[in-house]
Enzyme design. Structure first.
Site, PDB file in Angstrom:
ATOM      1  N   CYS A  58      38.044  27.198  24.928  1.00 32.48           N
ATOM      2  CA  CYS A  58      37.083  26.245  25.500  1.00 32.48           C
ATOM      3  C   CYS A  58      36.784  25.070  24.579  1.00 32.48           C
ATOM      4  O   CYS A  58      35.903  24.267  24.866  1.00 32.48           O
ATOM      5  CB  CYS A  58      35.798  26.945  25.909  1.00 32.48           C
ATOM      6  SG  CYS A  58      34.993  27.767  24.564  1.00 32.48           S
ATOM      7  N   ARG A  90      26.838  25.385  27.442  1.00 29.28           N
ATOM      8  CA  ARG A  90      26.145  25.271  26.147  1.00 29.28           C
ATOM      9  C   ARG A  90      24.638  25.235  26.419  1.00 29.28           C
ATOM     10  O   ARG A  90      24.067  24.159  26.594  1.00 29.28           O
ATOM     11  CB  ARG A  90      26.586  24.001  25.423  1.00 29.28           C
ATOM     12  CG  ARG A  90      28.053  23.964  25.015  1.00 29.28           C
ATOM     13  CD  ARG A  90      28.359  22.652  24.302  1.00 29.28           C
ATOM     14  NE  ARG A  90      29.645  22.628  23.656  1.00 29.28           N
ATOM     15  CZ  ARG A  90      30.738  22.053  24.166  1.00 29.28           C
ATOM     16  NH1 ARG A  90      30.690  21.472  25.338  1.00 29.28           N
ATOM     17  NH2 ARG A  90      31.865  22.063  23.495  1.00 29.28           N
ATOM     18  N   ARG A 121      33.002  18.052  11.452  1.00 27.01           N
ATOM     19  CA  ARG A 121      33.304  17.416  12.732  1.00 27.01           C
ATOM     20  C   ARG A 121      32.356  16.277  13.076  1.00 27.01           C
ATOM     21  O   ARG A 121      32.603  15.523  14.009  1.00 27.01           O
ATOM     22  CB  ARG A 121      33.337  18.464  13.870  1.00 27.01           C
ATOM     23  CG  ARG A 121      32.037  19.165  14.080  1.00 27.01           C
ATOM     24  CD  ARG A 121      32.202  20.358  15.007  1.00 27.01           C
ATOM     25  NE  ARG A 121      31.999  20.017  16.395  1.00 27.01           N
ATOM     26  CZ  ARG A 121      31.765  20.915  17.342  1.00 27.01           C
ATOM     27  NH1 ARG A 121      31.753  22.207  17.038  1.00 27.01           N
ATOM     28  NH2 ARG A 121      31.579  20.552  18.578  1.00 27.01           N
ATOM     29  N   ARG A 155      26.570  30.579  27.055  1.00 27.46           N
ATOM     30  CA  ARG A 155      26.600  30.778  25.608  1.00 27.46           C
ATOM     31  C   ARG A 155      25.158  30.741  25.098  1.00 27.46           C
ATOM     32  O   ARG A 155      24.414  29.814  25.413  1.00 27.46           O
ATOM     33  CB  ARG A 155      27.402  29.673  24.926  1.00 27.46           C
ATOM     34  CG  ARG A 155      27.433  29.877  23.418  1.00 27.46           C
ATOM     35  CD  ARG A 155      28.290  28.864  22.747  1.00 27.46           C
ATOM     36  NE  ARG A 155      27.628  27.573  22.676  1.00 27.46           N
ATOM     37  CZ  ARG A 155      28.195  26.488  22.149  1.00 27.46           C
ATOM     38  NH1 ARG A 155      29.428  26.549  21.692  1.00 27.46           N
ATOM     39  NH2 ARG A 155      27.537  25.351  22.096  1.00 27.46           N
ATOM     40  N   ASN A 193      36.998  23.586  18.444  1.00 29.22           N
ATOM     41  CA  ASN A 193      36.307  22.481  17.760  1.00 29.22           C
ATOM     42  C   ASN A 193      35.831  22.925  16.388  1.00 29.22           C
ATOM     43  O   ASN A 193      36.048  22.267  15.376  1.00 29.22           O
ATOM     44  CB  ASN A 193      35.088  22.009  18.569  1.00 29.22           C
ATOM     45  CG  ASN A 193      35.456  21.561  19.953  1.00 29.22           C
ATOM     46  OD1 ASN A 193      36.618  21.284  20.208  1.00 29.22           O
ATOM     47  ND2 ASN A 193      34.501  21.510  20.847  1.00 29.22           N
ATOM     48  N   ASP A 194      35.159  24.059  16.383  1.00 32.64           N
ATOM     49  CA  ASP A 194      34.668  24.560  15.100  1.00 32.64           C
ATOM     50  C   ASP A 194      35.766  25.201  14.275  1.00 32.64           C
ATOM     51  O   ASP A 194      35.799  25.059  13.060  1.00 32.64           O
ATOM     52  CB  ASP A 194      33.528  25.564  15.324  1.00 32.64           C
ATOM     53  CG  ASP A 194      32.221  24.850  15.564  1.00 32.64           C
ATOM     54  OD1 ASP A 194      31.910  23.932  14.786  1.00 32.64           O
ATOM     55  OD2 ASP A 194      31.528  25.175  16.536  1.00 32.64           O
ATOM     56  N   GLU A 220      35.329  31.119  16.443  1.00 34.31           N
ATOM     57  CA  GLU A 220      35.260  29.728  15.991  1.00 34.31           C
ATOM     58  C   GLU A 220      35.013  29.629  14.495  1.00 34.31           C
ATOM     59  O   GLU A 220      34.834  28.539  13.965  1.00 34.31           O
ATOM     60  CB  GLU A 220      34.198  28.951  16.774  1.00 34.31           C
ATOM     61  CG  GLU A 220      32.822  29.561  16.774  1.00 34.31           C
ATOM     62  CD  GLU A 220      31.811  28.764  17.592  1.00 34.31           C
ATOM     63  OE1 GLU A 220      32.090  27.617  17.965  1.00 34.31           O
ATOM     64  OE2 GLU A 220      30.732  29.313  17.856  1.00 34.31           O
ATOM     65  N   HIS A 233      28.898  16.631  19.529  1.00 38.35           N
ATOM     66  CA  HIS A 233      28.482  16.958  20.901  1.00 38.35           C
ATOM     67  C   HIS A 233      28.168  15.698  21.702  1.00 38.35           C
ATOM     68  O   HIS A 233      28.365  15.653  22.917  1.00 38.35           O
ATOM     69  CB  HIS A 233      27.285  17.896  20.881  1.00 38.35           C
ATOM     70  CG  HIS A 233      27.696  19.327  20.818  1.00 38.35           C
ATOM     71  ND1 HIS A 233      26.831  20.341  20.515  1.00 38.35           N
ATOM     72  CD2 HIS A 233      28.892  19.913  21.002  1.00 38.35           C
ATOM     73  CE1 HIS A 233      27.492  21.486  20.524  1.00 38.35           C
ATOM     74  NE2 HIS A 233      28.733  21.260  20.815  1.00 38.35           N
TER      75      HIS A 233
END
Ligand code: PEP
Ligand code: MG
Length: 571
Positions: free
Chosen positions: A501, A300, A464, A336, A453-454, A430, A194
């Site tokens: 996203c 987020r 990650r 979210r 991403n996940d 995800e 992040h």
């Protein structure tokens, strides 16, 4: 003058930054190392003594509680910590450092504890060596307690500060964005953390995964080269001159490239693509609107939620969320719910990515979850809102979340609170489990967001946040392409909207692959918005569909990537 040295790392955010290092110290309780003015020294010693006193009180309280609960034996454990606080070799040396070297408490603690840690490591007696843990604990406690006392010149970072640390939390980066931070370099971390995402959206050049940075001290001159993936420590005059010229040219180029805010997101063959923005902090909503974003595909909320280091109360959450919606000026905002875990390093070394993350955390902490949901619903009268549940891994979890959502609505009804009863509820796809079962979830939700991403992390078994495997992280892996194709096929009959996203949507070639696979709604960080819009406007959908058909038959990520990069216009 030190000799110029090149430190290699991984690019997390492009661009070049020239400046001076400002070291953050402890990754759990971020603090900064800096020099004090002579008139600040006395106050700083007081600040340190205050932290020692506070730590002592906490330990004493803990000790008497332990005595009460489990007898005198275990309370002796605390004695070891209390003894460290009385140790002249420790406390007095820290004070001496502050007074003689004119450095802040955190830096002095770091220097003294580093010496002691090395001494412990040299001990041959294993039992004694293990006692370094007591010192480690007390160091963390002192740092934590220092945090509650304001740093004397926190706001006086140099004009050209480059944050350097083992790990810099995204919230720190954001908080300091207006305080002259020009670059970032961390010893650990990967481009998918992040912090890296935040650096990109704030357009701060950043290098991560550069372990040799440990030796860099506050005040050292640095160049962060986010093109070549290096940090230049103590650059020579010639290197500095070369980079200064490049910096000027880069700025000119950026100015010239302008942006296409008002141009529609339509492909060459007239297919309309929805293009939204990802935001991480409420303040970013203004920039999203100014950039002409159609909607916020991902907010987020956890960063704002845990920003102050303590939990916000409901009224301030309602105020914050209302302001976001009002500032969005009618553009739908996808909130979210808090997704804790990704950036946390747990005390016991447990990998949070596989633990109590996202919705799991909320289902275990229903007080927090309900407070956030109540606040969201109460704010919902101010503009179109969507609620998105992260890290969903089973229909059971989703059903459990729905029960809580219903309870919250009933509570608000009982209070005769005004709110939007039809706020769409969505799920992040995800986890592999969600990717495989999204069709089973479709009847239970109003929309989906695809968190690549996940998804890639879990599909390819690549942490990650771990730089040592960052090179294996590849959106063009056939496993990912097949997974995305499957998700699209499973969800198509439901007609439920899907927005991608993850960062895969923010890089033109991989975003083009998403379009080809049938995903026509993307949401990207603000920095990527113009280039993705340019890519959309320069491609033909029928061409991309052909391309997707071809790459789905390929065996290796490299082949796919080559094919995509040579075919798609590189924005
Ligand atoms: C994702 O996982 O792709 C995502 C968008 O969310 P985050 O990066 O916050 O995990
Ligand atoms: Mg995610």
């Amino acid at each position: 003058m030190k000799k110029e040295r090149i430190i290699h790392g991984v690019v997390a955010s492009v661009g070049v930054a020239l400046g001076k290092a400002v070291r953050t110290f402890d990754p759990l309780y971020v603090s900064f190392n800096f020099k004090l003015r002579p008139d600040q020294v006395r106050k700083e010693v007081e600040r340190f003594r205050g932290s020692v006193e506070k730590s002592r009180e906490q330990l004493k309280r803990m000790q008497s509680e332990l005595k009460r609960k489990s007898g005198p034996e275990s309370s002796f454990l605390i004695d070891a910590h209390l003894l460290v606080l009385q140790d002249r070799l420790f406390v007095d040396r820290i004070i001496e450092k502050i007074e003689t070297a004119h450095i802040n408490s955190e830096w002095a603690i770091q220097q003294v504890s580093d010496d002691l840690f090395q001494a412990y490591d040299r001990l041959s007696d294993e039992y004694l060596r293990e006692r370094r843990g007591d010192l480690d604990d007390i160091v963390r406690r002192l740092l934590h307690n220092l945090q509650s006392k304001p740093l004397p010149s926190f706001k006086k970072l140099p004009y050209d500060a480059i944050l350097v640390g083992e790990l810099v939390p995204p919230s720190t980066l954001f908080e300091l964005r207006s305080q002259r931070i020009v670059g970032l370099a961390t010893e650990t971390g990967s481009p998918l953390s992040h912090t890296a995402i935040m650096a990109r959206s704030l357009e701060i050049p950043a290098i991560v995964g550069a372990p040799e940075l440990t030796e860099v001290a506050s005040g050292d001159p640095l160049i962060v080269d986010g093109e070549r993936g290096i940090v230049i420590w103590s650059p020579s005059e010639e290197t500095l001159a070369e980079y200064k010229t490049r910096d000027r040219d880069g700025k000119k180029l950026k100015k010239r490239s302008g942006n296409s805010i008002s141009a529609p997101s339509v492909t060459e063959d007239s297919v309309q693509i929805s293009l939204g923005a990802n935001i991480n902090f409420s303040e970013e909503i203004r920039a999203a609107v100014a950039n002409g974003c159609e909607f916020v595909g991902l907010y987020r909320t956890e960063f704002d939620f845990f920003r102050e280091g303590k939990q916000p109360d409901e009224e301030s959450l309602v105020a914050d969320y209302s302001l976001v919606l009002k500032s969005a000026k009618g553009a739908p905002v996808t909130f979210r719910t808090i997704d804790v875990g990704i950036d946390q390093k747990s005390w016991d070394g447990v990998n949070m990515n596989l633990g109590v993350r996202g919705l799991r955390f909320c289902l275990e902490n229903t007080d927090i979850f309900k407070k956030q949901l109540r606040s969201l619903y109460r704010a919902s009268v101010h503009g179109p809102m969507r609620i998105l549940l992260p890290f969903v891994s089973s229909v059971d979890d989703l059903d459990a979340a729905h029960v809580i959502l219903e309870e919250v609505r009933q509570e608000l009804d009982a209070r005769r609170q005004l709110y939007d009863q039809h706020v769409p509820i969505g799920v992040m796809i995800e986890t592999p489990a969600a990717a495989q079962t999204c069709d089973l979830m479709a009847s239970r939700v109003d929309f989906f967001c695809l968190g690549t991403n996940d998804l890639i992390q879990y599909y390819l078994v690549i942490d990650r946040s771990d730089q040592s495997v960052a090179h294996l992280y590849n959106p063009f892996h056939p496993a990912i392409l097949r997974c995305l194709h499957q998700v699209h096929t499973l969800l198509k009959p439901s007609g439920k909207p899907v927005t991608v996203c993850g960062e895969m949507a923010a890089d033109p070639p991989s975003a083009a692959v998403l379009l080809g696979l049938g995903f026509t709604s993307l949401s990207v960080n603000l920095n990527a918005y113009p280039r993705i819009k340019r890519m959309i406007r320069s491609v033909s959908m029928s061409h991309l569909k052909d391309l997707a058909g071809q790459i789905l038959r390929m065996h290796k990520p490299k082949e796919v990537e080559e094919k995509v990069r040579t075919t798609v216009y590189r924005a």
